[in-house]
Motif scaffolding. Structure first.
Motif, mmCIF file in Angstrom:
data_model
loop_
_atom_site.group_PDB
_atom_site.id
_atom_site.type_symbol
_atom_site.label_atom_id
_atom_site.label_comp_id
_atom_site.label_asym_id
_atom_site.label_seq_id
_atom_site.Cartn_x
_atom_site.Cartn_y
_atom_site.Cartn_z
ATOM 1 N N TRP A 348 27.698 -47.718 18.048
ATOM 2 C CA TRP A 348 26.926 -46.529 17.720
ATOM 3 C C TRP A 348 27.746 -45.505 16.940
ATOM 4 N N ALA A 349 28.904 -45.901 16.440
ATOM 5 C CA ALA A 349 29.734 -45.025 15.585
ATOM 6 C C ALA A 349 30.053 -43.719 16.277
ATOM 7 N N LEU A 350 30.557 -43.819 17.519
ATOM 8 C CA LEU A 350 30.951 -42.636 18.283
ATOM 9 C C LEU A 350 32.467 -42.476 18.200
ATOM 10 N N PRO A 351 32.969 -41.355 17.698
ATOM 11 C CA PRO A 351 34.428 -41.168 17.561
ATOM 12 C C PRO A 351 35.075 -40.773 18.883
ATOM 13 N N VAL A 352 35.188 -41.716 19.800
ATOM 14 C CA VAL A 352 35.726 -41.415 21.134
ATOM 15 C C VAL A 352 36.830 -42.383 21.530
ATOM 16 N N SER A 353 37.365 -43.132 20.583
ATOM 17 C CA SER A 353 38.381 -44.123 20.951
ATOM 18 C C SER A 353 39.726 -43.480 21.253
ATOM 19 N N HIS A 354 40.033 -42.309 20.683
ATOM 20 C CA HIS A 354 41.303 -41.630 20.888
ATOM 21 C C HIS A 354 41.044 -40.203 21.353
ATOM 22 N N GLU A 355 42.006 -39.658 22.060
ATOM 23 C CA GLU A 355 41.872 -38.307 22.614
ATOM 24 C C GLU A 355 43.179 -37.546 22.454
#
Length: 900
Positions: A348-355
């Motif tokens: 779903w193209a959510l930019p949550v892989s890195h924090e």
């Protein structure tokens, strides 16, 4: 901007003239306003008017509106004819080499076809969805409404590709330079090149799940050719969202070619997915029948179910194989929950892989804002401070470069950047919002209204607590605020100012409840075009107005959902903590303390929400929500269920297949749910999804601030600072290695440095730069010399008085103090007989009084005269008696003349 020009055009158009001559109607206007003006002239031309205008450097959208064009260069006519053929005519004038380099459009070389025509068959989820007859020389494919084959998919560009006929009735595909490209039989098509399309070729555009199969006329039967002329739909999908910013596909050349084994593996995988989907549907229907009431979805969903939801839509390309003869791997089988969340986030193209964790406050975060470029971020909290972050100057420690306290004792409730990025609006718990520049320096403060006036439209400012603020999306001199006094106020920074240069407001919208009584406005927002404003009220209603001007009284809202949110903590209804327009401006999302997030269609708000998401309990009165830039996904933070748990960040699908699957299953569930918060019992409060950098900023109730991103989707922002190491400061402690030619500052060495002096100097410099502290007078001394302040301690007079005078003389006798010095010699130069030199030795000035000095002076002068011989003879002659002359007779008294 451009109000005067638009007004001039409106004054001429209002009379409905038959012929209009416009001289540079778009000069001085931005692209949006210029397009609006040209479309207005186009509409007048469609009604029969003749419109002639001169225009310089129009955009593509403006130029496409004209029917005929005359192009001039150096006073000579270069082209005169239809506007659509101007580009092809100019390309013919170029030399052969330049014309080839200019890459002319496909229509320039495409040949007009003759029956029978070729066709494209549409397939969705393995089922036939329609057929498009290719009866034109060039069939344009894109997301533009004017395209012959319109694909309303968010990843498809406006001008994505073209299917053209060659000279020998052959079919070719010409791909454009787009972000996601076009594939033919699994191979990426080179942009601008002529890719042949044989019979049965499978074409995929961008990430659309639809596939298109080429059917040549020679391979089709007579019945199929006859049915090809029927009118069939050519536009599919929903019209939501805006296309993302295009960027070149750097991985197109590395894609593996497709093979026959891959086709067989893909067909087998599609069959397994269909069976799994049937099982999921049966399981969902059973759950609905067993428990018809909705229960909040917990983040611990089964990994297999999460993978099945992800696999509900077709994959966007051929699945890579380890070997050519190996079967397709079971990619839908996910081992653990983490892999399932990562798979769904990527799908779903959510930019949550890195924090990345920013150095935040100790108390809860109440507001987050970012400038249009995404380089700077503002974080407001309940400790009354606003922290400013700059990704371009931060290192991996991510510390703020400045902290300001806008209003002492008032927490920050809202932050909003201007569209220019050079200033921001700060709303605190007081009644006076403030404007600061991008570096945190104070610029302007809003006026406070008269609290004794009942009609809020008659006051020039808020009279109670401000609950929200939002800047105009296009105009940098206008902003919107809401307050507990039941009013929305539209401020013009170029407007009038009152006492102490406070900005006055004369544009007020009164908020009323269902009984026409004053109701507190708890949140506010501008629409993306700036033409509408919306607010959430304390009675649970959501209201929307069209901005018409200062003279309008705004008695009734243009759209209103009276029971948007059910009764909650307040007897009148749930408090709406946030409202936000969708990026396309057609929908409105609201959130309240009843635990629901609802999405409304602005055209029919009274009929109820389009969809709602439950189980999203807010944490704090400023809890908000955020849209993805394309408007397909909505995210919001949820509080933990108990004190020991942690909050979560939920992502909901507002449209698409996953949205429909959840709706048919009896409740909307989040696509992805991520754990948020470092401490137990903490949860996210505010979220921000930035459009350009593709970052998601999350502020928690424990003071944590996180920036979520994906290196493949995001750009700039945290990607700049996370790679920058911190360089520690080293001080020289050993001078043995110092050369004689080098000059060392002894104060720079640790052994000679006065840290206390450096600290005080920094505090003094910071105080002088503070706009409030620099104007604050010096306080008086707590004891001692009355009437003096702390700033006078640095003078010599104050130093002497502190050293020689007692702390208090109120209880001392002045006569006794004066007589105490009667028997002492004076040390000052008030005595005329002596003085003391620098060493303290006494030197006599005179041993006699003034009268004695005068007599001594006379005697000294006489002695000097006696020493002169001439003066001595004269004096002796004067002392002898005088003898009379012989002829001189005495007078009657017996005396001669001259005798006394």
């Amino acid at each position: 901007g451009g109000e005067r020009k638009r007004l001039a055009i409106a004054l001429e158009v209002v009379a409905a003239p038959r012929v209009i001559f416009a001289d540079e109607p778009t000069t001085g206007l931005d692209s949006v306003l210029a397009t609006t003006v040209v479309r207005l002239l186009k509409g007048l031309a469609a009604k029969g008017a003749v419109v002639v205008c001169s225009i310089h450097q129009p955009s593509q959208r403006c130029f496409d509106q004209f029917d005929d064009a005359v192009l001039l260069s150096r006073g000579e006519t270069v082209y005169h004819g239809p506007a659509a053929g101007a580009a092809a005519a100019l390309l013919k004038r170029l030399p052969d080499g330049h014309a080839a380099a200019a890459a002319p459009p496909a229509e320039a070389w495409a040949a007009a076809p003759s029956p029978p025509f070729h066709a494209l068959e549409h397939y969705k989820d393995g089922a036939h969805a329609g057929t498009t007859t290719l009866d034109a020389a060039a069939t344009s494919v894109g997301r533009d409404a004017n395209a012959r084959l319109a694909l309303l998919h968010p990843t498809v560009s406006r001008d994505h590709a073209a299917i053209c006929y060659g000279a020998d009735h052959a079919l070719f595909l010409v791909a454009r330079e787009t972000s996601y490209g076009t594939t033919v039989n699994g191979t990426a098509a080179a942009p601008g090149a002529k890719t042949p399309l044989p019979d049965g070729a499978e074409v995929r555009f961008a990430l659309s799940s639809r596939r298109y199969v080429v059917r040549l006329a020679a391979a089709r039967g007579a019945r199929e050719v006859e049915m090809a002329g029927a009118d069939l739909p050519v536009a599919f999908g929903s019209g939501r969202g805006a296309k993302p910013k295009e960027k070149p596909d750097a991985h197109a050349a590395t894609k593996r070619p497709r093979s026959e084994d891959a086709d067989a593996a893909r067909a087998a995988l599609a069959e397994r997915r269909k069976k799994r989907q049937a099982e999921i549907d049966a399981l969902a229907k059973g759950m609905v029948e067993a428990a018809p009431t909705y229960t909040p979805w917990a983040p611990g969903v089964a990994a297999a179910e999460a993978a099945a939801i992800e696999d509900a839509d077709d994959a966007d390309g051929p699945m890579p194989l380890a070997k050519a003869d190996a079967p397709a791997p079971e990619q839908e089988e996910v081992e653990d929950e983490g892999d399932a969340v990562a798979l769904l986030a990527k799908r779903w193209a959510l930019p949550v892989s890195h924090e990345v964790a920013l150095a935040g406050p100790d108390k809860a975060v109440s507001a987050i804002a970012a400038d249009p470029s995404g380089g700077r971020v503002l974080v407001g909290s309940l400790d009354y401070k606003v922290r400013l972050y700059d990704f371009g100057g931060m290192d991996k420690r991510h510390r703020p470069f400045r902290e300001i306290e806008p209003e002492e004792g008032h927490p920050v409730v809202a932050l909003s950047y201007a569209p220019s990025g050079d200033r921001f609006l700060c709303c605190t718990g007081s009644a006076q919002p403030q404007i600061f520049d991008r570096d945190g320096k104070f610029l302007l403060k809003f006026n406070r209204g008269d609290p004794y006036v009942t009609d809020m439209a008659r006051t020039t400012g808020h009279v109670t607590i401000v609950t929200g603020g939002h800047w105009h999306p296009h105009e940098k001199m206008r902003c919107l605020t809401s307050g507990m006094d039941g009013s929305l106020r539209l401020w013009d920074l170029c407007g009038k100012t009152g006492l102490r240069d406070f900005l006055l407001c004369d544009h007020t919208i009164r908020v009323r409840d269902g009984k026409a009584k004053k109701c507190a406005a708890t949140s506010c927002a501008y629409s993306p075009d700036g033409g509408s404003v919306a607010c959430g009220a304390a009675d649970g209603s959501v209201q929307m107005w069209r901005v018409r001007g200062r003279a309008h009284n705004y008695l009734r809202p243009d759209a209103r959902a009276a029971t948007a949110h059910a009764k909650g903590t307040d007897a009148a209804g749930a408090v709406v903590s946030a409202v936000m327009f969708s990026p396309d401006g057609r929908s409105l999302a609201s959130r309240s303390d009843d635990g629901y997030v609802r999405v409304w269609d602005l055209r029919k708000m009274a009929k109820g929400p389009v969809c709602e998401f439950g189980g999203v309990e807010p944490r704090g009165l400023t809890a908000n929500l955020a849209w993805r830039p394309d408007g397909a996904v909505l995210c919001a933070g949820a509080a933990p269920e108990d004190r020991r748990g942690k909050g979560r960040l939920d992502f909901f699908s507002v449209g698409g297949e996953a949205h429909e699957i959840h709706r048919e299953a009896g409740g909307y569930r989040p696509l992805v749910s991520l754990g948020a918060g470092k401490k137990a019992g903490a949860g996210p409060v505010v979220v921000l999804w930035h459009e350009r950098t593709k970052h998601v900023f999350v502020g928690g109730s424990d003071g944590s601030v996180a920036a979520l991103y994906d290196p493949e989707l995001s750009k700039n922002g945290a990607l700049l600072s996370v790679k920058r190491d911190h360089a520690p400061r080293h001080f020289a402690t050993d001078t043995a290695h110092v050369d004689a030619d080098k000059i060392m500052n002894p104060n720079a060495l640790p052994m000679y440095r006065n840290d206390e002096a450096f600290r005080k100097r920094g505090q003094y410099s910071k105080m002088r730069n503070d706009p409030k502290q620099s104007r604050k007078p010096d306080p008086p001394l707590s004891q001692g010399q009355q009437g003096r302040n702390e700033g006078a301690r640095s003078t010599f007079c104050q130093f002497f008085l502190e050293r020689n005078l007692p702390s208090s003389i109120r209880n001392e006798d002045p006569r006794e103090e004066l007589l105490k010095y009667a028997d002492k010699e004076s040390i000052f130069r008030t005595d005329a007989t002596f003085y003391r030199d620098a060493s303290g030795q006494r030197t006599d000035v005179a041993a006699s009084t003034l009268e004695q000095a005068e007599s001594d002076f006379v005697e000294d002068q006489k002695k000097l005269l006696d020493q002169n011989p001439a003066r001595a003879a004269v004096r002796n002659a004067q002392s002898k008696p005088a003898t009379p002359a012989p002829d001189e007779k005495p007078d009657r008294g017996g005396k001669r003349r001259g005798e006394a």
